[in-house]
Structures are given as structure tokens and as C-alpha cells.
Design an enzyme around this catalytic site. Structure first.
Site, PDB file in Angstrom:
ATOM      1  N   ASP A 125       0.805  -1.015   0.157  1.00 38.85           N
ATOM      2  CA  ASP A 125       0.675   0.516  -0.445  1.00 38.85           C
ATOM      3  C   ASP A 125       0.651   1.333  -0.005  1.00 38.85           C
ATOM      4  O   ASP A 125       0.467   2.501   0.578  1.00 38.85           O
ATOM      5  CB  ASP A 125      -1.241  -0.369   1.479  1.00 38.85           C
ATOM      6  CG  ASP A 125      -2.504  -1.373   0.842  1.00 38.85           C
ATOM      7  OD1 ASP A 125      -2.514  -1.503  -0.260  1.00 38.85           O
ATOM      8  OD2 ASP A 125      -2.718  -1.325   1.361  1.00 38.85           O
ATOM      9  N   ASP A 183      -7.552  -4.502  -3.684  1.00 34.72           N
ATOM     10  CA  ASP A 183      -8.142  -3.291  -3.439  1.00 34.72           C
ATOM     11  C   ASP A 183      -6.240  -2.260  -4.047  1.00 34.72           C
ATOM     12  O   ASP A 183      -5.726  -1.909  -4.047  1.00 34.72           O
ATOM     13  CB  ASP A 183      -7.068  -3.409  -1.874  1.00 34.72           C
ATOM     14  CG  ASP A 183      -8.392  -3.951  -0.832  1.00 34.72           C
ATOM     15  OD1 ASP A 183      -8.767  -5.253  -1.394  1.00 34.72           O
ATOM     16  OD2 ASP A 183      -8.350  -3.503   0.502  1.00 34.72           O
TER      17      ASP A 183
HETATM   18  N1  GLY Z   1      -7.461  -1.411   1.572  1.00 30.53           N
HETATM   19  C1  GLY Z   1      -8.338  -2.484   3.340  1.00 30.53           C
HETATM   20  C2  GLY Z   1      -8.993  -2.193   3.086  1.00 30.53           C
HETATM   21  O1  GLY Z   1     -10.546  -1.476   1.561  1.00 30.53           O
HETATM   22  O2  GLY Z   1     -10.336  -2.244   4.148  1.00 30.53           O
END
Ligand code: GLY
Length: 404
Positions: A125, A183
Site C-alpha cells: 500500500d 485493493d
Molecule cells: N485496503 C483495505 C481495505 O479496504 O479495508
């Protein structure tokens, strides 16, 4: 940056500017963007600015970042956490709205605090963290000192890219061999920007490959997506598909569908490859037509949540805010009828989110903006919550609406 690379960046920026102005021309000709939408979004941004002014006075340490509010408690993350860039990003969006020097200072201060994260090898991320902070800063004030930081961040992310699989892997924990969550589509913008900054296509190619592989393996025939696909490093092929935050492995976790819709819209912005546009449209059509999409267009945390009040009562306002933002961008890439449909849906979402049902009052919810988000239902974490990423995409959508 060399003159040649600078000219690549300038010409690509010019191309993006041209496509934005082409979009504006289109809307102007067809008169499809009512001024009352602009007035509404401007007023909502003014209100958000007041709330976030209290937020920045209440939280003054940019290394202790408010990430969520639920059950009368504010939770914090440090710069290593995946949500650390959203507060800096929200401050950039307030600055984008009001161009006020004090917000510029706040945005810079919260951005600078994340600088070391360019070498954070523990998370996929890094795109969320660095692109939302330094990336927005570069976009808004053109600070060239942000470019090497974004380049190092992209290099760090590339260490997670496996050419045999053609994707970057997600979590560095757990027992999966090579987990990729939907994600991850949101981290590709960092790679695209790295190619624009450097003129090196490697990052672009990796992003396109990740999007192509994800399109092939994460999505079902109805265009809904699995949350997680686990790949074999030997064969490069999937060995398992499941959920992590949804209600069941074969269900449609609503934020995951929104990450996908937003991610493929972004990939189309950089590639202009029609297959990504078609895919983004298929995803948004799936959710907008879903029988369980509520009338106010703020989804439950999972489109397949059963008809049980203890479950269906949980909305996810963060899924709505990021979907609204994606729809506004997507509306610039499609024909007039689709554009009107997407814009109407986005505005309905934003009007719902700006209503007292979802927008916190001044001094409520720890000075966050949106209520009724769902962090992680299966883990019983952050239910009926405020989430800093829900607020970030709300502000982004309002800015997009203001300038569409
Ligand atoms: N990327 C983690 C979530 O959307 O909770």
C-alpha cells in the site's frame, strides 16, 4: 529531471489537460453539468473545511495519524500503516478547494512526515501512502523535490512484482504463497506516475500487466470480484480465491467492487486501452444494477449480505465515496447517455453522504467527516465507523464534481 524527461512529463500532462478540457467542452456543448451540482459540491467542501479545521487543531502530530473513529474511540496509525497517507491527502484536497496558504502548510507538514515511507518494504500500500500525499502535492504545486521520493516509492513497490505471475503481491504476512487483493489496483497509479516522471516504461508495463492479470483471475462472469487471489510462484496461476473482508468467499464485498471500479478507471486514464474502460463500466454497471443496492446508493458492506438486520444494517459510506469519485471520472470517458447515468448516480451518492444520515456534525465522530463506514466486518472492527479513507475519497469526489 533532464530536458527530455521533462518534455515527456509536460507532453503527457498536456495530453491529460487536453482530455480534461475536451471533457469540459463536451459537457459545455451538451450542457450536462448543472451549476447547482457545482454549488452543492463547493458548499459541501466549505463545510468539510470547517470540520477538518477542528481535526487539524485536535491532532497535531503528523506521525500519529487518526485512521478511524468507532465506539467513541479514535484509532491512530503511524506512517507505516496503509492508511497513513489519507490525512495528508485530505488536507491537499482542502487546499485544492480553497488555495489557502495555511492549508498548504498543513498538507506539506503531514506529507513530509511520510518521507521515509519511500523505503517501506513491508506494504504493497505504498501507493496509497505516497501517491495520496506526495503525488497530490506534485499535482497541485509541482514541487520537484517530491519526484525522487515518488520514484523511490515506485521502485520499492516494484520489488513486489513477480514477472512470472505478472502482478505485485499484497500482504507480507499470512500463509498465502502470493496473495493479491483487489485493493492492489489502487497502487498502480504510483507506477504510472513513476513512468511519467522518469520516462522509464518499466513501471507502466508492470501496472498494465497487474491490471490485465487481475482482470483475468479476480473477476467472475457477472463482473463482480473476489477479494483475494492466491497464486503459485511455480506455475504463475491461481491456487485459491477467497474473501477477507466480505461475508463469503464468493460474495461481493462492496469496497472491493469500488476499488476495482476506481482502479480500472485509473488504468484507462493512463493507457486509453478500451478493454480497461469496458471493464470499469462492467463493474459499475454490476453495482449500480445490483438488487441489494439501497435507494440512497450507499451500499451495505457486502452486496450479498443476507436479509438479516444485524448484518444489513451495516452500510459502508467509504465504498460510496470512492465509487462516486470513480463514477465522476468515468463519466468523462463514455457516451452522453452513460455519462448522464454515472453523473446522476455519483451526485445521488454525494447528496446522501452530505446528509445528516452520513455526515458527522461539528465535533461529532472525532472530527472525521463521514459516519456509517465498515472497516472489517468479519473481524468485528470499525463498524458504524468513520474511516480516514472514506473521507479522502469524499473530498476527492467533491473536488472532481466542482471542476467537472
Ligand atoms: N485496503 C483495505 C481495505 O479496504 O479495508
Amino acid at each position: 529531471m533532464s530536458t527530455r524527461l521533462n518534455s515527456i512529463f509536460v507532453s503527457v500532462s498536456a495530453a491529460l489537460t487536453i482530455s480534461v478540457s475536451a471533457m469540459n467542452d463536451l459537457n459545455a456543448k451538451e450542457n450536462t453539468w448543472p451549476q447547482d451540482n457545482v454549488a452543492f459540491c463547493s458548499a459541501a467542501l466549505d463545510k468539510a473545511e470547517e470540520q477538518l479545521d477542528d481535526f487539524r487543531k485536535a491532532y497535531t502530530n503528523p506521525r500519529k495519524i487518526p485512521t478511524s473513529y468507532s465506539e467513541n474511540e479514535v484509532k491512530f496509525t503511524n506512517p507505516m500503516g496503509w492508511t497513513s497517507g489519507f490525512v495528508a491527502g485530505s488536507f491537499w484536497y482542502i487546499y485544492e478547494h480553497n488555495k489557502d496558504a495555511s492549508w498548504l502548510e498543513t498538507a506539506n507538514k503531514w506529507t513530509d512526515a511520510l518521507e521515509k515511507m519511500q523505503f517501506n518494504r513491508k506494504t504493497h500500500d505504498i501507493g496509497f501512502i505516497m501517491n495520496n500525499s506526495f503525488g497530490n502535492g506534485l499535482r497541485l504545486i509541482g514541487d520537484k523535490s517530491f519526484e525522487p521520493i515518488l520514484m523511490n516509492s515506485a521502485k520499492t513497490l516494484m520489488e513486489r512484482y513477480n514477472p512470472k505471475i505478472g502482478a505485485t503481491y499484497s500482504w507480507s504476512w499470512g500463509t498465502w504463497e502470493f496473495p493479491v487483493i483487489i485493493d492492489n489496483m489502487m497502487n498502480l497509479e504510483l507506477l504510472f506516475n513513476a513512468s511519467l516522471i522518469s520516462g522509464d516504461k518499466t513501471y507502466y508495463d508492470a501496472a498494465v500487466s497487474h491490471a490485465t492479470v487481475t482482470m483475468k483471475h479476480h473477476f467472475r462472469p457477472d463482473h463482480s470480484s473476489y477479494h483475494l487471489v492466491n497464486y503459485s510462484r511455480d506455475t504463475g496461476l491461481p491456487i485459491g480465491k477467497q474473501t477477507f473482508q466480505g461475508i463469503a468467499d464468493d460474495s461481493s464485498w462492496s469496497r472491493g467492487q469500488a476499488w476495482g471500479a476506481y482502479g480500472y478507471t485509473t488504468v484507462y486514464r493512463y493507457t486509453k486501452d478500451e478493454k480497461f474502460l469496458t471493464h470499469a463500466k462492467n463493474i459499475v454497471n454490476y453495482v449500480l444494477n445490483h438488487k441489494n443496492m439501497p435507494e440512497d446508493l450507499v451500499p451495505y458492506f457486502d452486496y450479498d449480505a443476507p436479509d438479516d438486520p444485524s448484518i444489513t444494517n451495516y452500510r459502508d459510506s467509504s465504498a460510496a465515496s470512492l465509487l462516486a469519485s470513480a463514477l465522476l471520472e468515468l463519466s468523462g470517458y463514455v457516451d452522453k447517455n452513460e455519462a448522464s447515468r454515472y453523473q446522476e448516480a455519483a451526485m445521488k451518492m454525494l447528496r446522501s453522504l452530505a446528509s445528516p444520515a452520513y455526515l458527522a456534525d461539528k465535533d461529532e465522530n472525532g472530527h472525521f467527516l463521514l459516519k456509517q463506514a465498515t472497516g472489517n466486518f468479519p473481524k468485528d472492527l470499525d463498524l458504524n465507523a468513520s474511516l480516514n479513507y472514506g473521507d479522502y475519497y469524499y473530498l476527492e469526489a467533491l473536488n472532481r464534481c466542482k471542476t467537472l
